[in-house]
Design a protein around this motif. Sequence first.
Motif, short mmCIF file in Angstrom:
data_model
loop_
_atom_site.label_atom_id
_atom_site.label_comp_id
_atom_site.label_asym_id
_atom_site.label_seq_id
_atom_site.Cartn_x
_atom_site.Cartn_y
_atom_site.Cartn_z
N SER A 117 46.07 77.86 8.00
CA SER A 117 47.35 76.84 7.54
C SER A 117 48.01 76.39 8.74
O SER A 117 48.62 77.23 9.70
CB SER A 117 48.26 77.78 6.81
N THR A 142 46.10 71.93 4.73
CA THR A 142 46.08 73.28 4.60
C THR A 142 46.87 74.13 4.11
O THR A 142 47.11 75.36 4.38
CB THR A 142 45.94 73.56 6.43
N LYS A 143 47.94 73.58 3.37
CA LYS A 143 49.36 74.30 3.02
C LYS A 143 48.90 75.51 2.09
O LYS A 143 49.74 76.43 2.11
CB LYS A 143 50.19 73.13 2.07
N ASN A 145 46.38 77.35 2.49
CA ASN A 145 45.35 78.68 3.23
C ASN A 145 46.16 79.65 3.72
O ASN A 145 47.38 79.39 4.11
CB ASN A 145 44.90 77.69 4.57
#
Length: 299
Positions: A117, A142-143, A145
């Motif tokens: 992230s 990627t928030k 992850n």
Amino acid sequence: MSWLRENTLNWIQYVCLKVVKSGGVPNHVAFIMDGNRRFAKKNNVAKVEGHTKGFDKLAETLQWCLDLGIPEVTVYAFSIENFKRSTEEVNELMDLARDKFKRLLDEREKLMDHGVSVRVIGNLALLPEDLRQLMSEAMILTKDNNKAFLNIAFAYTSRDEITSAIKSLVAGVEKKIILPEDISKHVISQCLYTNKSPNPDLLIRTSGEIRLSDFLLWQTSSTCVYFSKVLWPEFSVWHMLTAVFHYQRNRQNIVRLKNFEESCSLESCSLENHQVDLFLEDLHSQRQMFMEKARQAKY
């Protein structure tokens, strides 16, 4: 160079890393990556080359952190004070950032596979629109992850971060969403750019400077700090292991202090406060909307 590199350690370094890892490692390490310009001067190359070498070292260091089992890293990439440098150098740094975030987005499959992230913390309104768009794209992508976290402090100073938090709290009081007595250390922490992260366990600064340079001042009251004389592009795995060993030697006292601070913070927010929860939810939603808007911007 890729943000996610293959392991380049020789067998001696790898064995030493495993030994250090067995002694317990920090969960969150912060870096003040200082010395790129001095490295360039020392090697008689352009400043931008020094900054490029600095990014290459960051990519290598991130791999060491993954190998050590350190799940979260925060790096001081660009201070608001850096805008005071020459226009040429600032433009070169912005171009370098554009190139690296484009590369990061090109590697989206690797990021998702590794569960990384990416969060950019700082006053992003100060940045060029196209760069802000690239950063927002990486954060939104990627928030969700949750295996590893990379926080990039860009257009950041701690004083600016705290000022932004105070302005948000003042606005909340003026709109009668919260009361002055609702404000606590915990609530202030939740208004900072770093609200999703635990405080760093270890902070490493290179280049021999012994100061924090307005970096994570609120978050490092119980952080182990390690100063290294080496210039950032020359930072090696041996320097990294030495810093972690320094943390391990002081870990007991640090954990005791962190536990005390956390107990005090819990006491100050022990009573549920629906209004405070609504205020923080709205604040974080506004920041998410800012990212979405930046992501969709046309330039």
